[in-house]
Design an enzyme around this catalytic site. Structure first.
Site, PDB file in Angstrom:
ATOM      1  N   SER B  35      -9.808  -2.621  10.311  1.00  0.00           N
ATOM      2  CA  SER B  35     -10.247  -2.980  11.718  1.00  0.00           C
ATOM      3  C   SER B  35     -11.644  -3.397  11.913  1.00  0.00           C
ATOM      4  O   SER B  35     -12.109  -4.410  12.524  1.00  0.00           O
ATOM      5  CB  SER B  35     -10.193  -1.878  12.841  1.00  0.00           C
ATOM      6  OG  SER B  35      -8.752  -1.616  12.945  1.00  0.00           O
ATOM      7  N   GLU B  56     -16.283  11.132  11.571  1.00  0.00           N
ATOM      8  CA  GLU B  56     -17.566  10.258  11.749  1.00  0.00           C
ATOM      9  C   GLU B  56     -19.129  10.948  11.425  1.00  0.00           C
ATOM     10  O   GLU B  56     -20.180  10.378  11.133  1.00  0.00           O
ATOM     11  CB  GLU B  56     -17.638   9.671  13.361  1.00  0.00           C
ATOM     12  CG  GLU B  56     -16.146   8.918  13.447  1.00  0.00           C
ATOM     13  CD  GLU B  56     -14.970   9.439  13.514  1.00  0.00           C
ATOM     14  OE1 GLU B  56     -15.157  10.754  14.046  1.00  0.00           O
ATOM     15  OE2 GLU B  56     -13.954   8.883  13.673  1.00  0.00           O
ATOM     16  N   PHE B  81     -16.818   5.818  18.857  1.00  0.00           N
ATOM     17  CA  PHE B  81     -17.022   7.058  17.878  1.00  0.00           C
ATOM     18  C   PHE B  81     -18.568   7.001  17.165  1.00  0.00           C
ATOM     19  O   PHE B  81     -19.038   8.191  17.077  1.00  0.00           O
ATOM     20  CB  PHE B  81     -15.904   7.116  16.658  1.00  0.00           C
ATOM     21  CG  PHE B  81     -14.568   6.877  17.328  1.00  0.00           C
ATOM     22  CD1 PHE B  81     -14.220   7.772  18.514  1.00  0.00           C
ATOM     23  CD2 PHE B  81     -13.781   5.825  17.102  1.00  0.00           C
ATOM     24  CE1 PHE B  81     -12.850   7.460  19.161  1.00  0.00           C
ATOM     25  CE2 PHE B  81     -12.235   5.952  17.687  1.00  0.00           C
ATOM     26  CZ  PHE B  81     -12.076   6.526  18.580  1.00  0.00           C
ATOM     27  N   HIS B 107     -15.735  -3.048  17.928  1.00  0.00           N
ATOM     28  CA  HIS B 107     -14.724  -2.803  19.347  1.00  0.00           C
ATOM     29  C   HIS B 107     -15.700  -1.921  20.344  1.00  0.00           C
ATOM     30  O   HIS B 107     -15.302  -1.155  21.044  1.00  0.00           O
ATOM     31  CB  HIS B 107     -13.542  -1.665  18.743  1.00  0.00           C
ATOM     32  CG  HIS B 107     -12.561  -2.398  17.843  1.00  0.00           C
ATOM     33  ND1 HIS B 107     -12.987  -2.592  16.693  1.00  0.00           N
ATOM     34  CD2 HIS B 107     -11.267  -2.509  17.902  1.00  0.00           C
ATOM     35  CE1 HIS B 107     -11.766  -3.370  15.855  1.00  0.00           C
ATOM     36  NE2 HIS B 107     -10.904  -3.087  16.799  1.00  0.00           N
ATOM     37  N   ARG B 165     -14.058  -6.363  19.255  1.00  0.00           N
ATOM     38  CA  ARG B 165     -12.697  -6.704  18.536  1.00  0.00           C
ATOM     39  C   ARG B 165     -12.324  -8.245  18.783  1.00  0.00           C
ATOM     40  O   ARG B 165     -11.933  -8.751  17.569  1.00  0.00           O
ATOM     41  CB  ARG B 165     -11.716  -5.951  19.208  1.00  0.00           C
ATOM     42  CG  ARG B 165     -10.309  -5.811  18.509  1.00  0.00           C
ATOM     43  CD  ARG B 165      -9.383  -5.178  19.426  1.00  0.00           C
ATOM     44  NE  ARG B 165      -8.133  -5.372  18.794  1.00  0.00           N
ATOM     45  CZ  ARG B 165      -7.171  -6.470  19.021  1.00  0.00           C
ATOM     46  NH1 ARG B 165      -7.502  -7.409  19.789  1.00  0.00           N
ATOM     47  NH2 ARG B 165      -5.983  -6.480  18.432  1.00  0.00           N
TER      48      ARG B 165
END
Lengths: 276, 318
Positions: B35, B56, B81, B107, B165
């Site tokens: 991603s 993370e 995150f 994102h 994204r």
């Protein structure tokens, strides 16, 4: 820099380091004597015996590195760094003061010899992993050492880092667990139990040895054994006494983060065979 | 219709390109390499790519350690995150010791769409802006993304680049460069100026064209460098047009709108309308639906500009 594995010499250095720790925390009026005293014998063994390092090395030079993940043990680290000549002993009395090079917790940019900034618990092991990965990428055959507190293993990030160190097979990483059984609020077993701690590290894929963290012979033997394990990270699970070396501080949570009064300092120094 | 390109694609491409010549570049990801597009680097340089799993905090800590060991780590995951779950690691291990870590978060904002508010970062710019010494960047398009990534690799110090994204309309071309503390005056305006970042820059250009038709002269400034912000350019726009609209795909609290309002309030108070997420969690939905719902459209921005102009007139008639 002179290194030694002579137990008599090391005991004398550790005695002097205990004096420095108590004197600097007294001068600062705050700080963490208990965990500094439980850790100091291991730090002396590392900095004065086991580690290949020295203040003459440049930042990019090859050397063993140490990460004090239990950053509140800073006085113990500062004492050995001064002993090794990273900075003058006159700085020790400036601990925790405004614009001192010796911050309350280790701050790499201001203190010669401090590799990694710590203080917020649980974060040092991940950074030690990063140093070990960098060594591997650059083909350096040096070791990265780290030290955690037992209360610190209540932090989730420790277990993330335990998992990744094993995943990446960091045989060049040797971590100490200073298992003094106390944290600020009391016994670790009462606050938030961590047992079976050795089995947990083994289950995470680490090579684990239990030792007496105040016995120089055992500390060196464990380091030698750990160096032979090349396919997994090593934990040296050190059973220690919080406040070790000062009778009235030993095994008391109160001395986690309390500075000694002048009377208490004098009493402690007398026990350590030192005049105030 | 402008060409549409995804910022994250250009991040993946650019960091892999940089990795060819700079062997110190390493990349970390937290199980989202497909991603975030760090998979491109991972394929080219598997020995310099570290998948940290869904962890993370450990990723940021490990990146800090790699930086301390002389590497140039790029650490990537979703913005929520990277900035949220690992905030304290970013503050303690990266910001405080001024460690050379590049956090490239994809994102960001609401255009994550269907995943819903759990995955829509509307607070990340505020969180990262609050960290002393952190450079915070939100590129307007794919070309500015590539420029910002190239700049970050050469700069020594902590950087947060916020990407998204979806594909965005192209605003610049491949000769675009990035300079911290410098914005781009894309259009001059006598009545009002948009200060925008990310997707809002291209929407602001559309809004300015709408306003032009009704006789309102609206300027457009692209401000990818949210921190440090281009002080001179913002204050010049405030002086020249007397009214500002700050627009971002982020909460109105703590992001570009706050940065603009703080600067203007302390130096040359003129009306500032903040277009952003109105202190709320949005919803699942298609990106276009969510953009519409939040007023992140040419008509929405034009409305905000008219309000800013109105406020300016009211102040003048007092």
């Amino acid at each position: 820099m002179k290194r030694t594995k002579d137990v008599v010499e090391l005991k004398e250095i550790a005695r002097r380091m205990r004096v420095d720790i108590l004197t600097m925390i007294h001068a600062a009026g705050s700080g963490h004597p208990g965990g500094s005293l439980s850790a100091i014998d291991m730090l002396v063994a590392l900095y004065c015996g086991a580690m290949d390092h020295g203040p003459d090395r440049k930042k990019t030079d090859r050397r063993d590195k140490f990460v004090l993940s239990k950053g509140h043990g800073a006085p113990a680290l500062y004492a050995v760094l001064a002993e090794c000549g990273y900075f003058g002993r006159e700085h020790l009395k400036t601990l925790r003061q405004y614009e001192s090079i010796l911050s309350g917790h280790p701050y790499a940019p201001s203190t010669p010899g401090v590799e990694i900034t710590t203080g917020s618990l649980g974060q040092g092991l991940s950074q030690a992993n990063g140093l070990a990965l960098a060594n591997r990428l650059d083909g350096r055959d040096t070791f990265v050492y780290a030290m955690m507190g037992d209360g610190e293993t209540q932090e989730g990030q420790i277990w993330e880092a335990a998992m990744s160190a094993a995943h990446f097979k960091l045989g060049n990483l040797i971590a100490f667990l200073d298992n003094n059984e106390l944290q600020i609020d009391g016994f670790v077993s009462d606050v938030m139990g961590i047992e079976p701690i050795g089995k947990k590290w083994e289950a995470f894929g680490w090579h684990v040895q239990q030792i007496d963290g105040h016995d120089f012979g055992q500390i060196f033997a464990a380091i030698d054994n750990a160096k032979k394990v090349t396919d997994k990270p090593s934990l040296i699970w050190a059973r220690t006494v919080k406040g070790k070396g000062v009778s009235f501080m030993e095994r008391l949570a109160k001395w986690h983060g309390t500075a000694p009064s002048t009377d208490e300092l004098n009493k402690a120094l007398a026990e350590l065979g030192e005049k105030a | 219709m402008a060409e549409m390109l995804a910022l994250r694609d250009y991040y993946g491409k650019t960091v892999a390109e940089l990795g060819k010549t700079n062997k110190d570049i390493v990349v970390l990801d937290a199980d989202l390499s497909g991603s975030t597009r760090t998979s491109t680097f991972a394929k080219a340089f598997p020995e310099r790519f570290f998948n940290m799993g869904v962890a993370e905090q450990d990723m940021i800590g490990t990146a800090a350690g790699l930086a301390a060991g002389g590497k140039i780590p790029f650490a990537s995951t979703f913005a929520i995150f990277a900035s949220g779950r690992a905030w304290e690691q970013v503050r303690q291990a990266v910001g405080y010791p001024h460690q050379n870590v590049k956090i490239i978060a994809t994102h960001g904002g609401i255009t994550v769409g269907p995943d819903g508010p759990s995955h829509q970062a509307g607070e990340d710019i505020a969180l990262m802006r609050a960290i002393p010494g952190m450079t915070v960047i939100m590129p307007a398009d794919a070309h500015e993304t590539a420029a910002a990534v190239r700049w970050a690799a050469a700069y020594v110090g902590p950087v947060y680049i916020r990407l998204t994204r979806d594909k965005f309309p192209v605003v610049f071309n491949d000769s675009k460069t990035f300079t911290p503390g410098k914005g781009d005056q894309l259009k001059k305006g006598a009545d009002v100026t948009f200060i925008a970042c990310g997707l809002m820059t291209s929407i602001a250009l559309e809004a300015a064209a709408l306003l032009e038709k009704e006789g309102i002269s609206a300027g457009v400034v692209n401000m990818a460098s949210i921190k440090p912000i281009d002080r001179d350019l913002v204050l010049q726009a405030a002086a020249e047009s007397g009214a500002l609209v700050a627009a971002e795909e982020h909460s109105i609290i703590g992001g570009l709108g706050s940065a603009v309002a703080e600067l203007v309030a302390e130096n040359n108070p003129v009306p500032v309308i903040r277009v952003g997420i109105q202190d709320d969690y949005i919803s699942s939905g298609a990106p276009e639906e969510l953009l519409e719902a939040c007023g992140f459209t040419a008509t929405g921005l034009a409305d905000a500009a008219r309000r800013a102009v109105q406020l300016k007139k009211q102040a003048a008639s007092r």
